[in-house]
Motif scaffolding. Structure first.
Motif, PDB file in Angstrom:
ATOM      1  N   LEU A  55      30.328  44.771  53.924  1.00 52.77           N
ATOM      2  CA  LEU A  55      29.506  43.537  54.278  1.00 52.77           C
ATOM      3  C   LEU A  55      28.908  43.811  55.599  1.00 52.77           C
ATOM      4  N   LYS A  56      29.538  44.512  56.666  1.00 56.01           N
ATOM      5  CA  LYS A  56      28.617  44.766  57.941  1.00 56.01           C
ATOM      6  C   LYS A  56      27.527  45.753  57.802  1.00 56.01           C
ATOM      7  N   ARG A  58      31.828  36.646  49.322  1.00 52.50           N
ATOM      8  CA  ARG A  58      31.724  37.194  50.650  1.00 52.50           C
ATOM      9  C   ARG A  58      32.603  36.604  51.517  1.00 52.50           C
ATOM     10  N   ASP A  59      32.746  35.174  51.372  1.00 51.85           N
ATOM     11  CA  ASP A  59      33.969  34.669  52.297  1.00 51.85           C
ATOM     12  C   ASP A  59      35.311  35.090  52.032  1.00 51.85           C
ATOM     13  N   LYS A  88      35.662  38.504  53.534  1.00 54.08           N
ATOM     14  CA  LYS A  88      35.936  38.320  54.930  1.00 54.08           C
ATOM     15  C   LYS A  88      37.490  37.814  55.409  1.00 54.08           C
ATOM     16  N   SER A  89      37.948  36.910  54.486  1.00 57.10           N
ATOM     17  CA  SER A  89      39.296  36.478  54.756  1.00 57.10           C
ATOM     18  C   SER A  89      40.239  37.256  54.490  1.00 57.10           C
ATOM     19  N   GLY A 148      40.712  40.599  55.283  1.00 58.25           N
ATOM     20  CA  GLY A 148      41.040  41.213  56.538  1.00 58.25           C
ATOM     21  C   GLY A 148      41.957  42.464  56.254  1.00 58.25           C
ATOM     22  N   ASP A 163      36.458  45.532  45.499  1.00 59.92           N
ATOM     23  CA  ASP A 163      36.198  44.065  45.638  1.00 59.92           C
ATOM     24  C   ASP A 163      36.506  43.365  44.291  1.00 59.92           C
ATOM     25  N   GLN A 192      35.306  45.376  54.373  1.00 59.34           N
ATOM     26  CA  GLN A 192      34.350  44.710  55.601  1.00 59.34           C
ATOM     27  C   GLN A 192      33.358  45.769  56.016  1.00 59.34           C
TER      28      GLN A 192
END
Length: 461
Positions: free
Chosen positions: A259-260, A243-244, A247-248, A250, A234, A256
């Motif tokens: 984050l989950k 974080r955004d 997420k974007s 993908g 990351d 992902q």
């Protein structure tokens, strides 16, 4: 998901960037020196709070109340440490470990030096303790991320099979700082009269810390960024994606998944692991120093001498525990040290309160090495391994500092109140047992983290 790693890999895990032996040496010296400075600054303050600050800044109350007030002033720094952990922890996870370590060492050095030029209560009245608290807050704000940053940096630099040993050098830094501060105070107590100590002698240790700050900053100019930070999925162009942004994207399943994952379990385990070392440290290295002088009415130089000799022995204790953690695992060593500390709590206090110099020295030296330094050597690597790379700095700093507030900062105040109320030493032994029991339970609930891939973004549990 819990991990078991009884056979750590011989090669760097994940996509970790390799570093040379020279790079590792620079990082180790940097981490050791910065942490030494942090603990020297805080130990200078804690010893001053126990020995002279009750007379210099709180002279118009009874000795028992003055000691409690001095301990409370010592404790406020831990509140500022929490704010520093949040602010600098997030910065370290987003912008890198190296950048943060420059700022923290400067804040600590400047504030500690300024304590050495403060006016006393006799000079300016209530303004003196107010200024003391302000500088203590600034000192704590910088220190809140210093040891966490050094711990993360060394753990992320270390070869997998020697991670426990290399990360334990952070504990040697704390030991070096404690030793330097204790030696300085022991020297002052030995060569200065009471009048000299209270008039100007107490200022010298704080003023000397400025030299160490300059050296620490110079060393850190040559340290490269953590190889794990650079290898994180990351991190793009040296900055972590928000974080955004993750997420974007993908496109990266590993991002992902990080984050989950639900956060919290690893944090609370780390917090509980912290309790034993942090609580025992506040009692042995801070409260007992003042207790020996004020309540036991023994020579106040004896307690500082015990801390000094205990710190010297710690130079062997820390790396040995680090190596044993690499050999037998973190959980096994945590369990063994916690049980030994619990069993030794009452015998230790019997030795300290025996009225003999030998008993006092043996009790405090053994308590320092078993219940404080030994656990710290394990804590340095275990907490780093529990957390994922994306939030390691922040979570490690917060667990350390919240544990410090709940145990190290509040502990001496509680101990002072309980011993004053009961007129006995048994509450001190009981507190040692409670702190160590919390760590023992956490060690049995935690996964074995030895050899874990530190590039992974998610927590170990």
């Amino acid at each position: 998901m819990a991990e078991t790693a009884m056979n750590p890999p011989a090669t760097p895990p994940g996509n970790a960037v390799t570093r040379s032996t020279k790079d590792l040496t620079r990082a180790a010296v940097s981490g050791w020196l910065g942490t030494a400075m942090e603990f020297m600054d805080f130990q200078l303050y804690s010893l001053a709070a126990a020995i002279v600050f009750n007379q210099i800044f709180f002279p118009e109350v009874s000795p028992a109340i003055a000691l409690i007030a001095a301990m409370a002033t010592y404790g406020v720094g831990y509140v500022a440490r929490l704010a520093g952990a949040i602010y600098f922890g997030r910065m370290g996870d987003r912008l890198g470990r190296r950048k943060v370590l420059f700022i923290t060492v400067a804040l600590m050095g400047v504030s500690t030096t300024l304590i050495g030029v403060l006016p006393t209560y006799q000079m300016v009245g209530i303004t003196a303790p107010i200024l003391l608290v302000v500088l203590r807050l600034v000192q704590g704000f910088g220190a809140g991320a210093e040891i966490a940053g050094a711990t993360v940096l060394l753990a992320e630099y270390a070869p997998v099979r020697r991670r426990g040993l290399v990360a334990s050098l952070v504990s040697l830094g704390t030991n070096s700082g404690t030793l330097a501060a204790s030696a300085l105070w022991a020297l002052l107590l030995a060569v200065l009269s009471e009048e000299q100590l209270l008039s100007w002698g107490w200022r010298l240790p704080f003023l000397l810390s400025f030299v160490l700050m300059i050296f620490a900053v110079w060393i850190r100019t040559n340290v490269k960024e953590s190889p794990v930070f650079e290898a994180r999925a990351d991190v793009v162009d040296g900055v972590a994606l928000s974080r955004d942004e993750v997420k974007s994207s993908g496109e990266e399943p590993v991002l992902q998944a990080a984050l989950k994952q639900r956060k919290g379990k690893a944090f609370f385990l780390a917090l509980a692991l912290r309790f034993g070392q942090a609580g025992n440290s506040g009692l042995v290295q801070t409260f007992l120093v003042g207790y020996v002088a004020t309540t036991l009415a023994m020579d106040r130089a004896l307690a500082t001498e015990a801390i000094m000799w205990g710190s010297i022995i710690g130079f062997a204790t820390v790396p040995v525990i680090g190596m044993l953690g690499d050999r037998f695992g973190r959980r096994s060593m945590y369990t063994a040290l916690s049980l030994i500390t619990i069993a030794f709590a009452f015998p230790m206090m019997l030795l300290i309160t025996s009225g003999t110099t030998t008993g006092l020295l043996l009790g405090m030296i053994a308590g320092l090495n078993l219940g404080v330094l030994g656990l710290f050597a394990l804590e340095s690597v275990t907490m780093a391994e529990l957390f994922g790379a994306r939030t390691r700095f922040t979570q490690l700093a917060l667990s350390k500092e919240i544990g410090g507030i709940l145990a190290t900062a509040i502990g001496p105040v509680i101990a002072a109140s309980l011993t004053a109320a009961t007129g006995s030493w048994w509450p001190i032994a009981a507190m040692l047992i409670v702190y160590s029991l919390i760590t023992l339970v956490a060690a049995r609930l935690a996964p074995e983290t030895r050899g874990r891939d530190l590039v992974r973004l998610e927590d170990a549990v």
